[in-house]
Design an enzyme around this catalytic site. Structure first.
Site, PDB file in Angstrom:
ATOM      1  N   ASP A  91       6.815 -11.120 -62.610  1.00 32.89           N
ATOM      2  CA  ASP A  91       8.074 -10.503 -62.202  1.00 32.89           C
ATOM      3  C   ASP A  91       8.018  -9.020 -62.540  1.00 32.89           C
ATOM      4  O   ASP A  91       7.023  -8.522 -63.092  1.00 32.89           O
ATOM      5  CB  ASP A  91       9.250 -11.187 -62.908  1.00 32.89           C
ATOM      6  CG  ASP A  91      10.533 -11.112 -62.109  1.00 32.89           C
ATOM      7  OD1 ASP A  91      10.624 -10.297 -61.180  1.00 32.89           O
ATOM      8  OD2 ASP A  91      11.466 -11.884 -62.428  1.00 32.89           O
ATOM      9  N   SER A 160      13.985 -12.058 -54.233  1.00 28.74           N
ATOM     10  CA  SER A 160      14.671 -10.895 -54.816  1.00 28.74           C
ATOM     11  C   SER A 160      13.751  -9.694 -54.705  1.00 28.74           C
ATOM     12  O   SER A 160      12.521  -9.831 -54.678  1.00 28.74           O
ATOM     13  CB  SER A 160      15.029 -11.144 -56.288  1.00 28.74           C
ATOM     14  OG  SER A 160      13.860 -11.372 -57.057  1.00 28.74           O
ATOM     15  N   ALA A 201      24.407 -10.426 -66.402  1.00 28.09           N
ATOM     16  CA  ALA A 201      23.841 -11.434 -67.299  1.00 28.09           C
ATOM     17  C   ALA A 201      22.376 -11.615 -66.940  1.00 28.09           C
ATOM     18  O   ALA A 201      21.938 -11.244 -65.850  1.00 28.09           O
ATOM     19  CB  ALA A 201      24.589 -12.758 -67.176  1.00 28.09           C
ATOM     20  N   THR A 206      16.456 -19.057 -62.295  1.00 29.73           N
ATOM     21  CA  THR A 206      17.195 -18.863 -61.052  1.00 29.73           C
ATOM     22  C   THR A 206      16.269 -18.926 -59.836  1.00 29.73           C
ATOM     23  O   THR A 206      16.675 -19.392 -58.770  1.00 29.73           O
ATOM     24  CB  THR A 206      17.950 -17.522 -61.056  1.00 29.73           C
ATOM     25  OG1 THR A 206      17.046 -16.477 -61.404  1.00 29.73           O
ATOM     26  CG2 THR A 206      19.100 -17.542 -62.039  1.00 29.73           C
ATOM     27  N   ASP A 208      13.633 -20.859 -59.603  1.00 32.08           N
ATOM     28  CA  ASP A 208      13.379 -22.284 -59.407  1.00 32.08           C
ATOM     29  C   ASP A 208      14.549 -22.941 -58.675  1.00 32.08           C
ATOM     30  O   ASP A 208      14.366 -23.755 -57.767  1.00 32.08           O
ATOM     31  CB  ASP A 208      13.171 -22.972 -60.756  1.00 32.08           C
ATOM     32  CG  ASP A 208      12.122 -22.287 -61.591  1.00 32.08           C
ATOM     33  OD1 ASP A 208      10.967 -22.264 -61.171  1.00 32.08           O
ATOM     34  OD2 ASP A 208      12.459 -21.776 -62.678  1.00 32.08           O
TER      35      ASP A 208
END
Length: 296
Positions: A91, A160, A201, A206, A208
């Site tokens: 990521d 994303s 937050a 997320t 998955d």
């Protein structure tokens, strides 16, 4: 167990004490031989006929290679089987990409796993390292998705990205591309772009959840990637926001494996007796994610 009309068979790719985002973690990583033993048990009982397979996190190259062998066998039994691959590798952090699995998994994904997948759901960093190309603009993102299509998958969803949103810095961009052949034999691509509100937050799992929901909604809307992605993003937003509300004491909730789980509401029906085999589940206190497959 049955989720959204799918009966799920689960295989853990790892069994860890806790999420690997912690400073320390212990546990076991499943290998190819162990996965093969479990799959043989399904075959002996004649319960290895599936409609979907969904895989995610693993840390072992031989495990991934065995997944490919199993996918090929399952597709021989059922040519309509859909393999959904979440290539969980890394990521972005502070603008830089990093891998949180061993680096030798990347060529296995590129050369063996992605070519047999029908749907892939990388994040921006994973899409870039698979395609070997950066995506700093929307044009470059389309080029990255085309490179991923060329590797095999008919559907590519980048879950994303850091691409700029027309709605401002409080939104993130997700992109999708569906490659299909029309009745006259011509190849067309459906492209989608979603601007999703960010929340104040930090969550693990997320991605998955996004992939699992996308599998469910593409089953309901097999020829409408836009609708499937919209419903996926909506469910994810509801779950995340209700989890935040619960954490702030605004509504009742429940604890699952040390992490809070909130449901976004809504109804799903008409899916009639599908069965799921989950391969690549991370189990540990403080975070659990599951990826799965579906069998008649």
């Amino acid at each position: 167990y049955c989720v959204l009309g799918f009966e799920v068979d689960t295989v853990n790719s790892v069994q860890f004490s806790n999420h690997t985002g912690y400073d320390h973690w212990t546990g076991q990583v499943m290998t190819a031989n162990e996965l093969h033993t479990l799959y043989d048990g399904l075959k002996l009982n004649g319960v290895n006929r599936y409609d979907y397979v969904l895989t995610g996190y693993t840390r072992d190259a031989s495990f991934l290679e065995m997944v490919v062998d199993i996918i090929r066998e399952l597709k021989c039994q059922n040519p309509n089987l859909v393999y959904v691959c979440d290539p969980v590798m890394g990521d972005q952090r502070n603008g830089d990409g990093y891998m949180y699995v061993p680096e030798h998994l990347l060529p296995v994904y590129k050369e063996k796993v992605v070519p047999v997948a029908d749907i892939i759901t990388p994040n921006q960093y994973e899409a870039e390292i698979l395609a070997g190309k950066k995506m700093n603009t929307e044009k470059e993102a389309l080029e990255v998705m085309d490179l991923l299509h060329a590797m095999g998958p008919e559907t590519v969803v980048i879950t994303s990205s850091d691409l700029p949103s027309s709605l401002g810095k409080d939104y993130l961009i997700a992109l999708g591309s569906l490659r299909k052949i029309k009745a006259d034999g011509t190849l067309v691509k459906e492209r989608i772009r979603m601007e999703i509100p960010k929340v104040d937050a930090v969550f693990v799992g997320t991605g998955d959840l996004f992939t699992a929901m996308l599998l469910a909604w593409t089953h309901t809307h097999p020829n409408n990637l836009k609708m499937a992605c919209e419903k996926t993003a909506s469910a994810l937003q509801h779950i995340v926001r209700r989890t935040i509300n619960h954490a702030r004491g605004k509504e009742p909730g429940m604890w699952v494996g040390g992490g809070m789980l909130g449901w976004g509401g809504g109804t799903w029906d008409g899916w009639g007796g599908l069965h799921c085999w989950v391969v690549g589940c991370r189990v540990g206190w403080g975070g659990c994610s599951a990826e799965g497959s579906v069998r008649h």
